[in-house]
Design an enzyme around this catalytic site. Structure first.
Site, PDB file in Angstrom:
ATOM      1  N   ALA A 263      39.040  43.946  49.663  1.00 20.12           N
ATOM      2  CA  ALA A 263      40.188  44.322  48.643  1.00 20.12           C
ATOM      3  C   ALA A 263      39.881  43.499  47.460  1.00 20.12           C
ATOM      4  O   ALA A 263      40.544  42.402  47.874  1.00 20.12           O
ATOM      5  CB  ALA A 263      41.396  45.415  48.792  1.00 20.12           C
TER       6      ALA A 263
ATOM      7  N   VAL B 156      42.022  40.563  51.146  1.00 15.43           N
ATOM      8  CA  VAL B 156      42.551  40.492  50.461  1.00 15.43           C
ATOM      9  C   VAL B 156      41.857  39.990  49.072  1.00 15.43           C
ATOM     10  O   VAL B 156      42.495  37.941  49.611  1.00 15.43           O
ATOM     11  CB  VAL B 156      44.230  41.108  49.277  1.00 15.43           C
ATOM     12  CG1 VAL B 156      44.086  41.790  47.995  1.00 15.43           C
ATOM     13  CG2 VAL B 156      44.178  42.063  50.174  1.00 15.43           C
ATOM     14  N   LYS B 157      40.826  39.830  48.091  1.00 14.63           N
ATOM     15  CA  LYS B 157      40.937  38.290  47.805  1.00 14.63           C
ATOM     16  C   LYS B 157      41.184  38.441  46.074  1.00 14.63           C
ATOM     17  O   LYS B 157      41.808  40.019  45.126  1.00 14.63           O
ATOM     18  CB  LYS B 157      39.292  38.242  47.023  1.00 14.63           C
ATOM     19  CG  LYS B 157      38.521  37.194  45.924  1.00 14.63           C
ATOM     20  CD  LYS B 157      37.597  37.427  45.590  1.00 14.63           C
ATOM     21  CE  LYS B 157      36.918  36.515  45.264  1.00 14.63           C
ATOM     22  NZ  LYS B 157      35.650  35.811  44.846  1.00 14.63           N
ATOM     23  N   THR B 158      42.597  36.815  45.801  1.00 14.96           N
ATOM     24  CA  THR B 158      43.168  37.592  44.368  1.00 14.96           C
ATOM     25  C   THR B 158      43.199  36.178  43.796  1.00 14.96           C
ATOM     26  O   THR B 158      42.664  34.716  44.628  1.00 14.96           O
ATOM     27  CB  THR B 158      44.297  37.746  44.490  1.00 14.96           C
ATOM     28  OG1 THR B 158      45.428  38.438  43.552  1.00 14.96           O
ATOM     29  CG2 THR B 158      45.324  36.959  45.746  1.00 14.96           C
TER      30      THR B 158
ATOM     31  N   ASP C 230      37.642  31.857  48.038  1.00 13.29           N
ATOM     32  CA  ASP C 230      36.168  32.729  48.047  1.00 13.29           C
ATOM     33  C   ASP C 230      35.778  32.315  46.747  1.00 13.29           C
ATOM     34  O   ASP C 230      35.925  32.060  45.518  1.00 13.29           O
ATOM     35  CB  ASP C 230      36.045  33.812  48.116  1.00 13.29           C
ATOM     36  CG  ASP C 230      34.607  34.445  47.808  1.00 13.29           C
ATOM     37  OD1 ASP C 230      33.719  33.854  48.427  1.00 13.29           O
ATOM     38  OD2 ASP C 230      35.151  35.409  47.388  1.00 13.29           O
TER      39      ASP C 230
END
Length: 290
Positions: free
Chosen positions: A171, A201-203, A250
């Site tokens: 997500a 999760v990428k944030t 990322d």
């Protein structure tokens, strides 16, 4: 047929059970074998961390600076990344099938940069994801945006399909231009994504309270590289994020828009996997760049 005359009785039945090894990723040890196997193609099993190379920007931005020719800008960098985040179009046309890298496949899309990005839909079928041997599927989640529920529905639909096929879902917490980027918001967005089934999760990293974001999220968090900044600053952010609980980075623009992309990616790897400080990583970058 085997020769039954030489069939011997087994004898190695005693002793303690040999452990298959603890799964290194937070909150995911109970997942099916296929899910864990795919996650091990995204995160290095040796330390449970990842350096992902993001070049999926074209799905809504077109030929972004640095991504005009994926064959020239991205393909030479692939060996240095743990995993690739890209679209199925880029994968099929440009990424060598012999690369051996885990692919985090962009699975949401719809509007371009000219429209409202929160109106995305699922843009890849689970059958095609399986056909492409995706290690994970990535979907945007717009918590607090006008089309929040629509994006959450995309996430949950993809999680259901992914669980059935053994493919984990990433997500990606999207933040609108007018939304506050602070720890309180990212605690909300990342926790919602994890509670609804995202495997990781990428944030974005925030200067104050980021450790509360990683602590409150029951699955691994990977930070987004964000807009292009000076190499020293990008390495500082990566270092602080890892120190404060992130399981990886990322990076896209801060790698492929760098003056020396290969050196930058190597420096990021030094921070994530080798424990380099931001200062040591920047010195390493400078050495490789000259």
């Amino acid at each position: 047929m085997a020769d039954l005359d030489d069939l011997r009785e087994g004898t190695d039945f005693t002793g303690a059970v040999a452990r298959a090894g603890d799964f290194p990723l937070k909150g995911l040890a109970g997942q099916d074998w296929g899910m864990r196997a795919r996650l091990s193609r995204v995160f290095d099993p040796a330390d449970g961390k990842t350096v992902m190379l993001a070049f999926d920007h074209g799905y809504f931005q077109g030929p972004t600076s640095g991504l005009e020719r994926l064959d020239r800008s991205i393909v030479p960098l692939i060996p240095q990344a743990d995993a690739l985040m890209c679209t199925r179009g880029a994968l099929r046309t440009t990424v060598p099938a012999t690369s051996g890298k885990g692919v985090v496949l962009r699975a949401s899309g719809g509007p371009s940069v000219l429209g409202d990005l929160s109106t995305e839909d699922i843009a890849v079928s689970i059958d095609d994801a399986v056909r492409l041997d995706a290690a994970a599927l990535a979907v945007q989640v717009f918590v607090g945006a006008e089309n929040e529920s629509r994006s959450v529905r995309n996430l949950t639909t993809l999680v259901d399909q992914g669980q059935a096929a053994g493919i984990p879902v990433l997500a990606v917490t999207a933040v609108g231009r007018e939304m506050v980027r602070d720890a309180r918001y990212f605690r909300l967005a990342t926790r919602i994504a994890a509670e609804l089934g995202a495997a990781f999760v990428k944030t974005y990293y925030v200067e104050e309270g980021f450790e509360t974001v990683t602590s409150a999220c029951p699955v691994p968090i990977v930070i987004a590289g964000g807009k292009k900044v000076e190499e020293k600053e990008a390495l500082r952010v990566a270092y602080r994020a890892i120190q404060e609980g992130a399981a990886g980075v990322d990076m896209g623009r801060n790698v492929f828009q760098s003056e020396h992309p290969s050196a930058m990616l190597a420096a990021v790897r030094g921070v994530v996997h080798d424990g380099l400080t931001a200062e040591d990583a920047f010195e390493f970058y400078q050495q490789l760049a000259h």
